[in-house]
Motif scaffolding. Sequence first.
Motif, PDB file in Angstrom:
ATOM      1  N   THR A 192     -11.795  37.482 -11.608  1.00 29.52           N
ATOM      2  CA  THR A 192     -11.863  37.214 -13.054  1.00 29.52           C
ATOM      3  C   THR A 192     -12.423  35.824 -13.335  1.00 29.52           C
ATOM      4  O   THR A 192     -13.269  35.640 -14.224  1.00 29.52           O
ATOM      5  N   GLU A 193     -11.977  34.843 -12.574  1.00 21.03           N
ATOM      6  CA  GLU A 193     -12.455  33.469 -12.762  1.00 21.03           C
ATOM      7  C   GLU A 193     -13.953  33.374 -12.481  1.00 21.03           C
ATOM      8  O   GLU A 193     -14.689  32.699 -13.217  1.00 21.03           O
ATOM      9  N   THR A 194     -14.411  34.048 -11.443  1.00 26.59           N
ATOM     10  CA  THR A 194     -15.837  34.019 -11.106  1.00 26.59           C
ATOM     11  C   THR A 194     -16.663  34.725 -12.172  1.00 26.59           C
ATOM     12  O   THR A 194     -17.753  34.272 -12.540  1.00 26.59           O
ATOM     13  N   MET A 195     -16.138  35.843 -12.695  1.00 26.29           N
ATOM     14  CA  MET A 195     -16.870  36.585 -13.725  1.00 26.29           C
ATOM     15  C   MET A 195     -16.980  35.783 -15.024  1.00 26.29           C
ATOM     16  O   MET A 195     -17.935  35.946 -15.782  1.00 26.29           O
ATOM     17  N   THR A 196     -16.023  34.879 -15.274  1.00 29.48           N
ATOM     18  CA  THR A 196     -16.069  34.038 -16.483  1.00 29.48           C
ATOM     19  C   THR A 196     -17.316  33.161 -16.489  1.00 29.48           C
ATOM     20  O   THR A 196     -17.932  32.937 -17.527  1.00 29.48           O
ATOM     21  N   GLY A 197     -17.694  32.661 -15.312  1.00 27.82           N
ATOM     22  CA  GLY A 197     -18.896  31.829 -15.205  1.00 27.82           C
ATOM     23  C   GLY A 197     -20.080  32.580 -14.647  1.00 27.82           C
ATOM     24  O   GLY A 197     -20.951  31.979 -13.993  1.00 27.82           O
ATOM     25  N   PHE A 198     -20.114  33.895 -14.844  1.00 29.74           N
ATOM     26  CA  PHE A 198     -21.168  34.738 -14.262  1.00 29.74           C
ATOM     27  C   PHE A 198     -22.546  34.308 -14.788  1.00 29.74           C
ATOM     28  O   PHE A 198     -22.760  34.200 -16.000  1.00 29.74           O
ATOM     29  N   ASP A 199     -23.473  34.047 -13.864  1.00 31.14           N
ATOM     30  CA  ASP A 199     -24.820  33.629 -14.244  1.00 31.14           C
ATOM     31  C   ASP A 199     -25.837  34.332 -13.346  1.00 31.14           C
ATOM     32  O   ASP A 199     -25.487  35.237 -12.585  1.00 31.14           O
ATOM     33  N   ALA A 200     -27.083  33.913 -13.438  1.00 30.63           N
ATOM     34  CA  ALA A 200     -28.151  34.567 -12.679  1.00 30.63           C
ATOM     35  C   ALA A 200     -27.919  34.443 -11.177  1.00 30.63           C
ATOM     36  O   ALA A 200     -28.185  35.384 -10.418  1.00 30.63           O
ATOM     37  N   THR A 201     -27.396  33.292 -10.739  1.00 31.31           N
ATOM     38  CA  THR A 201     -27.133  33.105  -9.310  1.00 31.31           C
ATOM     39  C   THR A 201     -26.057  34.066  -8.831  1.00 31.31           C
ATOM     40  O   THR A 201     -26.180  34.685  -7.765  1.00 31.31           O
ATOM     41  N   ALA A 202     -24.989  34.204  -9.631  1.00 27.83           N
ATOM     42  CA  ALA A 202     -23.910  35.127  -9.270  1.00 27.83           C
ATOM     43  C   ALA A 202     -24.411  36.569  -9.263  1.00 27.83           C
ATOM     44  O   ALA A 202     -24.028  37.361  -8.394  1.00 27.83           O
ATOM     45  N   THR A 204     -27.485  37.592  -8.672  1.00 28.71           N
ATOM     46  CA  THR A 204     -28.322  37.774  -7.486  1.00 28.71           C
ATOM     47  C   THR A 204     -27.456  37.970  -6.247  1.00 28.71           C
ATOM     48  O   THR A 204     -27.718  38.841  -5.419  1.00 28.71           O
ATOM     49  N   GLY A 205     -26.403  37.154  -6.119  1.00 29.14           N
ATOM     50  CA  GLY A 205     -25.506  37.298  -4.978  1.00 29.14           C
ATOM     51  C   GLY A 205     -24.794  38.636  -4.969  1.00 29.14           C
ATOM     52  O   GLY A 205     -24.624  39.262  -3.915  1.00 29.14           O
ATOM     53  N   LEU A 206     -24.376  39.099  -6.166  1.00 31.88           N
ATOM     54  CA  LEU A 206     -23.695  40.387  -6.266  1.00 31.88           C
ATOM     55  C   LEU A 206     -24.594  41.528  -5.817  1.00 31.88           C
ATOM     56  O   LEU A 206     -24.184  42.389  -5.031  1.00 31.88           O
ATOM     57  N   PHE A 207     -25.826  41.535  -6.302  1.00 25.50           N
ATOM     58  CA  PHE A 207     -26.749  42.603  -5.934  1.00 25.50           C
ATOM     59  C   PHE A 207     -27.125  42.528  -4.455  1.00 25.50           C
ATOM     60  O   PHE A 207     -27.256  43.553  -3.776  1.00 25.50           O
ATOM     61  N   ALA A 208     -27.307  41.304  -3.948  1.00 27.27           N
ATOM     62  CA  ALA A 208     -27.627  41.150  -2.529  1.00 27.27           C
ATOM     63  C   ALA A 208     -26.477  41.656  -1.664  1.00 27.27           C
ATOM     64  O   ALA A 208     -26.685  42.342  -0.648  1.00 27.27           O
ATOM     65  N   GLY A 209     -25.241  41.328  -2.067  1.00 23.59           N
ATOM     66  CA  GLY A 209     -24.084  41.815  -1.334  1.00 23.59           C
ATOM     67  C   GLY A 209     -23.937  43.315  -1.419  1.00 23.59           C
ATOM     68  O   GLY A 209     -23.611  43.978  -0.428  1.00 23.59           O
ATOM     69  N   ALA A 210     -24.195  43.870  -2.605  1.00 26.99           N
ATOM     70  CA  ALA A 210     -24.098  45.324  -2.777  1.00 26.99           C
ATOM     71  C   ALA A 210     -25.112  46.046  -1.915  1.00 26.99           C
ATOM     72  O   ALA A 210     -24.816  47.098  -1.330  1.00 26.99           O
ATOM     73  N   PHE A 211     -26.306  45.490  -1.826  1.00 29.53           N
ATOM     74  CA  PHE A 211     -27.331  46.130  -1.007  1.00 29.53           C
ATOM     75  C   PHE A 211     -26.918  46.149   0.457  1.00 29.53           C
ATOM     76  O   PHE A 211     -27.072  47.163   1.145  1.00 29.53           O
ATOM     77  N   LEU A 212     -26.371  45.031   0.942  1.00 32.27           N
ATOM     78  CA  LEU A 212     -25.868  45.011   2.319  1.00 32.27           C
ATOM     79  C   LEU A 212     -24.698  45.983   2.482  1.00 32.27           C
ATOM     80  O   LEU A 212     -24.562  46.649   3.510  1.00 32.27           O
ATOM     81  N   ALA A 213     -23.846  46.067   1.449  1.00 31.00           N
ATOM     82  CA  ALA A 213     -22.666  46.930   1.533  1.00 31.00           C
ATOM     83  C   ALA A 213     -23.040  48.403   1.593  1.00 31.00           C
ATOM     84  O   ALA A 213     -22.277  49.216   2.129  1.00 31.00           O
ATOM     85  N   ILE A 214     -24.192  48.772   1.048  1.00 32.52           N
ATOM     86  CA  ILE A 214     -24.624  50.169   1.123  1.00 32.52           C
ATOM     87  C   ILE A 214     -24.712  50.615   2.573  1.00 32.52           C
ATOM     88  O   ILE A 214     -24.375  51.749   2.921  1.00 32.52           O
ATOM     89  N   TYR A 215     -25.137  49.682   3.428  1.00 30.49           N
ATOM     90  CA  TYR A 215     -25.189  49.988   4.859  1.00 30.49           C
ATOM     91  C   TYR A 215     -23.832  50.451   5.382  1.00 30.49           C
ATOM     92  O   TYR A 215     -23.751  51.269   6.303  1.00 30.49           O
ATOM     93  N   SER A 216     -22.769  49.933   4.764  1.00 30.47           N
ATOM     94  CA  SER A 216     -21.422  50.233   5.228  1.00 30.47           C
ATOM     95  C   SER A 216     -21.020  51.692   5.036  1.00 30.47           C
ATOM     96  O   SER A 216     -20.032  52.143   5.604  1.00 30.47           O
ATOM     97  N   PHE A 217     -21.751  52.438   4.210  1.00 32.69           N
ATOM     98  CA  PHE A 217     -21.343  53.797   3.864  1.00 32.69           C
ATOM     99  C   PHE A 217     -22.200  54.886   4.503  1.00 32.69           C
ATOM    100  O   PHE A 217     -22.039  56.058   4.171  1.00 32.69           O
ATOM    101  N   ILE A 218     -23.108  54.528   5.401  1.00 35.26           N
ATOM    102  CA  ILE A 218     -24.120  55.509   5.801  1.00 35.26           C
ATOM    103  C   ILE A 218     -23.597  56.607   6.715  1.00 35.26           C
ATOM    104  O   ILE A 218     -24.286  57.579   6.960  1.00 35.26           O
ATOM    105  N   GLY A 219     -22.372  56.502   7.187  1.00 35.97           N
ATOM    106  CA  GLY A 219     -21.887  57.444   8.185  1.00 35.97           C
ATOM    107  C   GLY A 219     -21.790  58.891   7.751  1.00 35.97           C
ATOM    108  O   GLY A 219     -21.802  59.789   8.593  1.00 35.97           O
ATOM    109  N   PHE A 220     -21.673  59.170   6.439  1.00 35.75           N
ATOM    110  CA  PHE A 220     -21.519  60.573   6.046  1.00 35.75           C
ATOM    111  C   PHE A 220     -22.804  61.357   6.301  1.00 35.75           C
ATOM    112  O   PHE A 220     -22.769  62.570   6.482  1.00 35.75           O
TER     113      PHE A 220
END
Length: 419
Positions: A192-202, A204-220
Amino acid sequence: MAQGETSGASAADAGGSGELNREMGFWGLVFYGSGTILGAGIFVVVGEVVGEAGALSPLAYLLAGLVAVTTALSFAEVGARIPTAAGAIDYVEKGFESRRLGSLAGWILTVANIVSGATITTGFVAYLGSFVSVPDWLATAGLVALLGIIAIAGMKQSAMFMTLTTLVGMATLVFILYVTRGSLLAAPSQITETMTGFDATAMTGLFAGAFLAIYSFIGFGDMAQTAEELRAVKRNLPRAIIVSIGIVFFFYLAISAALVGDGNFEEIAAAQAPLVAVVERQGWPGLPVAIASLFVIVNGGLTQIIAAARLILDLGRDRRGLPAFFGHVNSRTDTPVRATLVTLAIVLVLALFVPLKGLASATSLAILIIFAGVNAALFALKRRSQPDDVPDMWTGVPVLGTLFCLGAIGGQVWLWLSG
């Protein structure tokens, strides 16, 4: 792969059988799938996700889950409709009525599985190095050799091994949630605290992390490729995919929250073995977690090698750019030994010379392309007919799955261009 004249002819030309043996049951497949997804996602890539998304890592896994869950449901239906070891090859070919597109999907997925196997192998070496000093090249070569022995021995033996390692992994994750319970409870306020100051840098980091996290689900997707080795496939495959995705989704959200709740993102991101580091930070010995993690990572690497070998088998026996030599199933082990050996050789080279983050990113992009194709193929198949003996997913599932996958691909392209 067509289970008729084409595969039979290819197998004959190869000098042996091209048919696999049905040795796996429902729970074997649940542990097979859950183990490989957890091994790749939590024990290997989670540190990279935290490094990108920081406190928003649980949201990164949540976004990745939107892609994964819809696509997993599509795989549950299309895998029951077309129960073959070729997986996406046949799904795309039959959905779009194009052999060329099916072959292209097969090659992309083969590369993705091999690269994923190398990614997990690299993660194994990092965890091993956290508590014992072994030259990286020796640890890599030793693991690849071990995976090769198990994969060649037979699917029954592989499933038994993976059931054991998955149970060890789940018990370890429950223990980690216990020792980090304070951080887990603090995670919502940190987010919640991080989302309060959510900006372009945050963002970018969120999307970059999500893209890496997609790799985590490929087993099905790998689960669907066991169709020719699974008993009662039209009943067991869909159920096992749904159960497995539920198990791993819970662990991803909970573990990522526990890792970021106390705000030490840089330490987690820099650690060779993130879960070992977080346990030691809580005053517990890290060695048991490191050893347990190694078992689960081996599990994940084994699944990727098995999946890649089945794809190479199909590409060979159906003459999709590989010689029929690779379309051979060994009569003694009921496994594609030749396809497995070439998979192991490529995994070894990649694991020795390519960095982990680069491997995971490349795998995610390739997998997203295949996932989009499989979702679109199921939509096309559903418009033509709906068999009575397979799950009938809501038509919106493959539509949403396609849109989520295309959106994720677009997001990664944007990250590359903006970076």
